[in-house]
Every structure is written in C-alpha cells, then in structure tokens.
Design a protein around this motif. Structure first.
Motif, PDB file in Angstrom:
ATOM      1  N   PHE A 171       0.856  -1.177   0.000  1.00 25.45           N
ATOM      2  CA  PHE A 171       0.000   0.000   0.000  1.00 25.45           C
ATOM      3  C   PHE A 171       0.890   1.225   0.000  1.00 25.45           C
ATOM      4  O   PHE A 171       1.875   1.279   0.736  1.00 25.45           O
ATOM      5  CB  PHE A 171      -0.867  -0.018   1.266  1.00 25.45           C
ATOM      6  CG  PHE A 171      -1.549   1.292   1.548  1.00 25.45           C
ATOM      7  CD1 PHE A 171      -2.760   1.592   0.965  1.00 25.45           C
ATOM      8  CD2 PHE A 171      -0.985   2.220   2.408  1.00 25.45           C
ATOM      9  CE1 PHE A 171      -3.395   2.795   1.228  1.00 25.45           C
ATOM     10  CE2 PHE A 171      -1.611   3.424   2.686  1.00 25.45           C
ATOM     11  CZ  PHE A 171      -2.819   3.710   2.094  1.00 25.45           C
ATOM     12  N   ILE A 172       0.564   2.203  -0.830  1.00 21.31           N
ATOM     13  CA  ILE A 172       1.266   3.482  -0.822  1.00 21.31           C
ATOM     14  C   ILE A 172       0.214   4.564  -0.635  1.00 21.31           C
ATOM     15  O   ILE A 172      -0.723   4.679  -1.426  1.00 21.31           O
ATOM     16  CB  ILE A 172       2.057   3.728  -2.122  1.00 21.31           C
ATOM     17  CG1 ILE A 172       3.125   2.659  -2.289  1.00 21.31           C
ATOM     18  CG2 ILE A 172       2.667   5.121  -2.118  1.00 21.31           C
ATOM     19  CD1 ILE A 172       4.024   2.834  -3.485  1.00 21.31           C
ATOM     20  N   GLY A 173       0.346   5.346   0.425  1.00 22.60           N
ATOM     21  CA  GLY A 173      -0.599   6.414   0.726  1.00 22.60           C
ATOM     22  C   GLY A 173       0.084   7.766   0.726  1.00 22.60           C
ATOM     23  O   GLY A 173       1.308   7.862   0.820  1.00 22.60           O
ATOM     24  N   GLY A 174      -0.721   8.815   0.641  1.00 21.34           N
ATOM     25  CA  GLY A 174      -0.200  10.178   0.632  1.00 21.34           C
ATOM     26  C   GLY A 174       0.153  10.676  -0.751  1.00 21.34           C
ATOM     27  O   GLY A 174       0.892  11.651  -0.903  1.00 21.34           O
ATOM     28  N   LEU A 175      -0.388  10.031  -1.762  1.00 20.59           N
ATOM     29  CA  LEU A 175      -0.074  10.417  -3.144  1.00 20.59           C
ATOM     30  C   LEU A 175      -0.817  11.693  -3.535  1.00 20.59           C
ATOM     31  O   LEU A 175      -1.939  11.927  -3.086  1.00 20.59           O
ATOM     32  CB  LEU A 175      -0.460   9.290  -4.106  1.00 20.59           C
ATOM     33  CG  LEU A 175       0.296   7.978  -3.932  1.00 20.59           C
ATOM     34  CD1 LEU A 175      -0.325   6.897  -4.808  1.00 20.59           C
ATOM     35  CD2 LEU A 175       1.762   8.163  -4.272  1.00 20.59           C
ATOM     36  N   PRO A 176      -0.223  12.504  -4.399  1.00 18.18           N
ATOM     37  CA  PRO A 176      -0.923  13.700  -4.887  1.00 18.18           C
ATOM     38  C   PRO A 176      -2.066  13.302  -5.817  1.00 18.18           C
ATOM     39  O   PRO A 176      -2.053  12.220  -6.408  1.00 18.18           O
ATOM     40  CB  PRO A 176       0.164  14.465  -5.638  1.00 18.18           C
ATOM     41  CG  PRO A 176       1.195  13.465  -5.986  1.00 18.18           C
ATOM     42  CD  PRO A 176       1.138  12.411  -4.928  1.00 18.18           C
ATOM     43  N   ASP A 177      -3.047  14.197  -5.980  1.00 19.59           N
ATOM     44  CA  ASP A 177      -4.226  13.851  -6.784  1.00 19.59           C
ATOM     45  C   ASP A 177      -3.955  13.797  -8.282  1.00 19.59           C
ATOM     46  O   ASP A 177      -4.751  13.254  -9.039  1.00 19.59           O
ATOM     47  CB  ASP A 177      -5.395  14.791  -6.484  1.00 19.59           C
ATOM     48  CG  ASP A 177      -5.099  16.241  -6.833  1.00 19.59           C
ATOM     49  OD1 ASP A 177      -3.972  16.548  -7.259  1.00 19.59           O
ATOM     50  OD2 ASP A 177      -6.004  17.081  -6.669  1.00 19.59           O
ATOM     51  N   ASN A 178      -2.818  14.308  -8.724  1.00 19.33           N
ATOM     52  CA  ASN A 178      -2.517  14.285 -10.160  1.00 19.33           C
ATOM     53  C   ASN A 178      -1.445  13.247 -10.518  1.00 19.33           C
ATOM     54  O   ASN A 178      -0.813  13.345 -11.556  1.00 19.33           O
ATOM     55  CB  ASN A 178      -2.056  15.671 -10.619  1.00 19.33           C
ATOM     56  CG  ASN A 178      -0.787  16.128  -9.922  1.00 19.33           C
ATOM     57  OD1 ASN A 178      -0.343  15.516  -8.944  1.00 19.33           O
ATOM     58  ND2 ASN A 178      -0.203  17.197 -10.405  1.00 19.33           N
ATOM     59  N   ILE A 179      -1.285  12.225  -9.705  1.00 14.34           N
ATOM     60  CA  ILE A 179      -0.249  11.209  -9.921  1.00 14.34           C
ATOM     61  C   ILE A 179      -0.537  10.402 -11.193  1.00 14.34           C
ATOM     62  O   ILE A 179      -1.694  10.125 -11.513  1.00 14.34           O
ATOM     63  CB  ILE A 179      -0.157  10.260  -8.697  1.00 14.34           C
ATOM     64  CG1 ILE A 179       1.035   9.301  -8.809  1.00 14.34           C
ATOM     65  CG2 ILE A 179      -1.410   9.450  -8.517  1.00 14.34           C
ATOM     66  CD1 ILE A 179       2.350   9.952  -8.646  1.00 14.34           C
ATOM     67  N   GLN A 180       0.503  10.058 -11.904  1.00 12.17           N
ATOM     68  CA  GLN A 180       0.406   9.193 -13.069  1.00 12.17           C
ATOM     69  C   GLN A 180       1.043   7.846 -12.719  1.00 12.17           C
ATOM     70  O   GLN A 180       2.067   7.796 -12.039  1.00 12.17           O
ATOM     71  CB  GLN A 180       1.126   9.817 -14.268  1.00 12.17           C
ATOM     72  CG  GLN A 180       0.515  11.121 -14.736  1.00 12.17           C
ATOM     73  CD  GLN A 180      -0.909  10.944 -15.208  1.00 12.17           C
ATOM     74  OE1 GLN A 180      -1.227  10.011 -15.943  1.00 12.17           O
ATOM     75  NE2 GLN A 180      -1.796  11.826 -14.761  1.00 12.17           N
ATOM     76  N   GLU A 181       0.444   6.770 -13.202  1.00 11.32           N
ATOM     77  CA  GLU A 181       0.940   5.429 -12.902  1.00 11.32           C
ATOM     78  C   GLU A 181       2.403   5.261 -13.306  1.00 11.32           C
ATOM     79  O   GLU A 181       3.189   4.650 -12.574  1.00 11.32           O
ATOM     80  CB  GLU A 181       0.079   4.359 -13.593  1.00 11.32           C
ATOM     81  CG  GLU A 181      -1.230   4.071 -12.911  1.00 11.32           C
ATOM     82  CD  GLU A 181      -2.339   5.063 -13.242  1.00 11.32           C
ATOM     83  OE1 GLU A 181      -2.071   6.089 -13.911  1.00 11.32           O
ATOM     84  OE2 GLU A 181      -3.476   4.823 -12.805  1.00 11.32           O
ATOM     85  N   MET A 182       2.779   5.818 -14.443  1.00 17.66           N
ATOM     86  CA  MET A 182       4.152   5.648 -14.922  1.00 17.66           C
ATOM     87  C   MET A 182       5.156   6.336 -13.998  1.00 17.66           C
ATOM     88  O   MET A 182       6.224   5.789 -13.732  1.00 17.66           O
ATOM     89  CB  MET A 182       4.287   6.185 -16.350  1.00 17.66           C
ATOM     90  CG  MET A 182       5.616   5.824 -16.987  1.00 17.66           C
ATOM     91  SD  MET A 182       6.002   4.053 -16.999  1.00 17.66           S
ATOM     92  CE  MET A 182       4.862   3.454 -18.194  1.00 17.66           C
ATOM     93  N   ASP A 183       4.815   7.520 -13.489  1.00 17.64           N
ATOM     94  CA  ASP A 183       5.711   8.206 -12.552  1.00 17.64           C
ATOM     95  C   ASP A 183       5.914   7.371 -11.290  1.00 17.64           C
ATOM     96  O   ASP A 183       7.025   7.223 -10.793  1.00 17.64           O
ATOM     97  CB  ASP A 183       5.143   9.573 -12.155  1.00 17.64           C
ATOM     98  CG  ASP A 183       5.096  10.545 -13.324  1.00 17.64           C
ATOM     99  OD1 ASP A 183       5.842  10.340 -14.303  1.00 17.64           O
ATOM    100  OD2 ASP A 183       4.302  11.505 -13.249  1.00 17.64           O
ATOM    101  N   LEU A 184       4.821   6.804 -10.784  1.00 17.05           N
ATOM    102  CA  LEU A 184       4.903   5.975  -9.586  1.00 17.05           C
ATOM    103  C   LEU A 184       5.692   4.699  -9.867  1.00 17.05           C
ATOM    104  O   LEU A 184       6.532   4.290  -9.062  1.00 17.05           O
ATOM    105  CB  LEU A 184       3.489   5.629  -9.095  1.00 17.05           C
ATOM    106  CG  LEU A 184       3.387   4.866  -7.788  1.00 17.05           C
ATOM    107  CD1 LEU A 184       4.017   5.629  -6.631  1.00 17.05           C
ATOM    108  CD2 LEU A 184       1.922   4.557  -7.474  1.00 17.05           C
ATOM    109  N   ALA A 185       5.472   4.097 -11.019  1.00 14.78           N
ATOM    110  CA  ALA A 185       6.183   2.866 -11.391  1.00 14.78           C
ATOM    111  C   ALA A 185       7.686   3.099 -11.475  1.00 14.78           C
ATOM    112  O   ALA A 185       8.476   2.306 -10.964  1.00 14.78           O
ATOM    113  CB  ALA A 185       5.658   2.330 -12.717  1.00 14.78           C
TER     114      ALA A 185
END
Length: 110
Positions: free
Chosen positions: A5-19
């Motif tokens: 689980f990853i929490g605290g993400l910004p509302d405009n996050i993109q899956e590729m950036d997180l990956a």
C-alpha cells in the motif's frame, strides 16, 4: 507476489511516474492507483504487487516517510501479503451443539 500500500499520493499522480519511482527499489508487477470515478483524480493511495518479499521489504524500508512530488508517502506491506483472498469462516446460525436441534419457540415474524 506481495501487495503493498502506498498512501499520501498527490491527486494528479500518473501510474508511470509511480512505477518508475518505486521500481528503482524493487520489481513492480502491477499498479492500481485508486481514483475518483467522477473526476479521475487520485484518492491519495495505490496498491502495487511486487515480485518478491525481499523486494517489497526493500521498497517499504527505503520509501516509507520519503517525499514524492511534494507529499510525504506512507508505504507498507498490505495485511493480505499473498494477494490471495482468504475465505471467511462459516458461522453457524444454530448455536446448539446438536446440528439437528430445532427450537420449540416460534420465531417472531418481522
């Protein structure tokens, strides 16, 4: 595979950036960013499936408490480590030890 689980993400996050950010610390298999259906904005958390438990532990120890795109991130291994759903135990509606026992009291109709 291990689910994290990853929490605290910004509302405009993109899956590729997180990956890209997470894969620097372990092999990522799948990513599910949870989004609001109406707006498409991230609700602030995501679930990732990680290839192995050592990779997942490395990701948690390295990234938990770090800043990502201006937000402090919480990273932890999900309660259900294997990703498999565990069945709920069956509850017996008849608390009597004899399974064929029937109460002689009539039940109230609602």
């Amino acid at each position: 595979m291990v689910k994290i689980f990853i929490g605290g993400l910004p509302d405009n996050i993109q899956e590729m950036d997180l990956a890209i950010w997470v894969s620097l610390h372990g092999r990522v298999e799948t990513i599910k960013v949870v989004r609001d259906r109406a707006t498409g904005k991230c609700k602030g958390y995501a679930f990732l499936e990680i290839y192995s438990l050592p990779d997942a532990k490395n990701i948690v120890s390295t990234l938990n408490g770090e800043t990502f795109k201006g937000n402090v991130i919480t990273v932890k291994i999900s309660e259900d480590e294997s990703g498999a759903k565990t069945p709920k135990p069956k509850t017996n509606s008849n608390p009597h030890p004899n399974p064929n026992f029937k109460s002689k009291r009539p039940r109230l109709q609602r």
